[in-house]
Enzyme design. Sequence first.
Site, mmCIF file in Angstrom:
data_model
loop_
_atom_site.group_PDB
_atom_site.id
_atom_site.type_symbol
_atom_site.label_atom_id
_atom_site.label_comp_id
_atom_site.label_asym_id
_atom_site.label_seq_id
_atom_site.Cartn_x
_atom_site.Cartn_y
_atom_site.Cartn_z
ATOM 1 N N HIS A 471 7.219 -0.079 1.558
ATOM 2 C CA HIS A 471 5.886 -0.672 1.552
ATOM 3 C C HIS A 471 5.759 -1.948 0.720
ATOM 4 C CE1 HIS A 471 1.745 -0.874 2.401
ATOM 5 N NE2 HIS A 471 1.436 0.383 2.318
ATOM 6 N N TYR A 587 -10.932 5.594 -0.105
ATOM 7 C CA TYR A 587 -10.213 4.329 0.046
ATOM 8 C C TYR A 587 -10.012 4.059 1.534
ATOM 9 C CZ TYR A 587 -6.300 0.973 -0.586
ATOM 10 O OH TYR A 587 -5.486 -0.130 -0.574
ATOM 11 N N THR A 600 -4.083 -6.875 1.256
ATOM 12 C CA THR A 600 -5.111 -5.884 1.556
ATOM 13 C C THR A 600 -6.222 -5.918 0.506
ATOM 14 O OG1 THR A 600 -3.955 -4.149 0.310
ATOM 15 C CG2 THR A 600 -3.470 -4.330 2.675
#
Length: 787
Positions: A471, A587, A600
């Site tokens: 990630h 979230y 993001t």
Amino acid sequence: MAEAHQAVGFQFTVRPDGVDLKLSQEVIKNIYLTGLTAWNKRAIQFKNGVLAGVYPASPSSWLIVVIAMMSSSYTHIDPSLGMIDTIKEILPQRDYMSVQTRAVLSAILFATGLWLFLIYLLRYTLKALLSYHGWIFESHGKMTTSTKVWLSLVKMFSGRRPLLYSFQASLPRLPVPSVDDTIHRYLESVRPLMDSEQYNQMEILANDFKDSKAAQLRRYLILKSWWATNYVSDWWEEYIYLRGRSPIMVNSNFYIMDLLYVTPTHRQAARAGNVVHAMLQYRRKLERGEHAPLRAVGTVPMCSTQMERMFNTTRIPGIETDIVQHLTDRKHLIVYHKGRFFQLWLYTGGRHLLPSELETQFQRILNDTSEPQQGELKLAALTAGNRVPWARTRIKYFSQGVNKVSLDAIESASFFLTLDDEPQGYDPAKTRSLDSYAKSLLHGKCYDRWFDKSFNLISYPNGKMGINAEHSWADAPIVGHMWEFVLSTDCFHLGYTEEGHCKGDVNKGLPYPTRLQWQIPKECQDVTETSYLAAKQIADDVDFHGCLFTEFGKGLIKKCRTSPDAFIQLALQLAQFRGQGVFCLTYESSMTRMFRDGRTETVRSCTSEAVAFVRAMEDPGATNAQRLALFRKAADKHQNMYRLAMTGSGIDRHLFCLYIVSKYIGIDSPFLKKVLSEPWKLSTSQTPQQQLNLVDINKFPKYVGAGGGFGPVADDGYGVSYIIVGENLITFHISSKFSSPDTDSYRFGQYIWKSMLDIQALFKPENHKKTVEHAKHVQLENGKKHI
């Protein structure tokens, strides 16, 4: 084996009368073709680099400006206002040039300067236009005149046929919000989650921070925003991802599934051959910058920076922090099968291996019956465990000799391929097959994926595929963009024979894939086993459920005149309350790629409006009209928050960066500590469909992807990823932990299912009773299957 094959191409014998050389024409031909391809690649990269560098102008426009300037001399009009004559006088070596030469050279120099000025003017005009975000806050289908004019100007200044990186210099910088706005929105977001006493205490902390330390910290962020292309992204990558010392398997890595209903071939080697070849095609276009840039509403460009590190990228472990290593021009692949590591070259004669050639190579690996070397079977578990033991082991046992050579081969590979030996995939005839598929992609056996690679391609014996992605280097839409291209290329361009093999002739003259060699001492094996046991404990605790919601989809939701994402988020809030009886900090991931180097932002989906709607849904005394009114109010609120996050006015990234600055300069802030310690018990994300033009779902309704998912963020919470596919399918990927008595992924999926139906029923009051009864019937039937 490959090295031996190449060595026979050049042999020499020393004789008394000289040296006898023997050259292989085949090898010389391959060397020539490889060099030719390399120079051709450099030429195309240079050309596309120039095109992107001068965009939105073009090299031909330079010639037009030059001709215009030179022709002006014949009209006795000086558009340069005397600057051409000034250039004539200051030219070096002007005494050695004729008057005509000096005039031509001066006109060319002035025209070039004017051309560069116009390029920068166009870019900054486009950047100013892209800094306007009022269009995103307008109601769907109700575009104002000013927005229409703005859109026309953006299209006019965007040029024609942009390349992948053409807009990078024109993207605006992420703005630093005001502290007052951020704190106001933060307090608004936590109000429904706190009682009066808790809220008053938080308000005191927030106001104290705002009045004392906030202004100083924000000044540092503004300074950084002027200096760096993005004031968030580098700190986000370092402190959220790379400095984490816990395992990245499950906790950070995410997965993406194959096509849901279609398996193009059931031959493992053939499917892997086509998919790898499609990836090589994607990489070639990526290296050349030839992909079309992604654009919101078909016009507003998105940042493409994250795509640069997709291939040949590895997360390297460190004692205190990891680093992301990105290499170029590496032409091999590492394949793992039954505990053995193989190195496979992806090029021959200056070209990619064809799908049929890749199939042959993969079949050779599948047919190989050799045993793993000592310590080789579970070696990849080092990447699944804690980072510090892996970093120390890497320094101690993999910094020299054959271990270093083999590790370098893995870390420099294009990507990592696992030829799995257990079939997976969605099978409607098998209960919870999607759950097993998700767990396999997320963590596998904990030692059969190299979790540090930018992504692992996983191939199953029944022809199914999937991806496990690290990630830190990029977010899910980046990998998803590549995967959409690969699946469409595999199914609609490459194809298979009637027997399920790759199309094309079989080339049996390729050198065999080579085994990586290892010398793993007992001490290293002990560390590997410790990492494996730690990773297995995490994997065994993951409770996954895949839920295919087929009652309705985007088409029906849009007919209700509401946002599909807001609809689903409110359904998740309703499901959360029904499942646990409380609301929690939620979230939702939103992108900020309309800004340079954007990644993001967080949308805090549990709003006061959402809470009011959920309570009305659970209140028997509330009417459907009241519930529907509250739903629309909550949906509008969610949409506004999502838009704020996309346009740089989010809450959490700003507070995160303020906290980092406070740590750098030694300022203690109880408010920021409190904010960053709050757990996200419900973490959600939507998997976007980005290239709808690749597959016509109306014509090929079975060729739909299943999206992807991630592990639970909180020990007692849920991770929910969803993808809205076509008009009539929504797939949910739900994760939690078995060790938590408060969570159950399957049960939560049923709550989501019922909540979706109950909300939809609000738009048809006469069908409310019928819909609820249907939901109860579906839940009961699924419960029987589950049991």
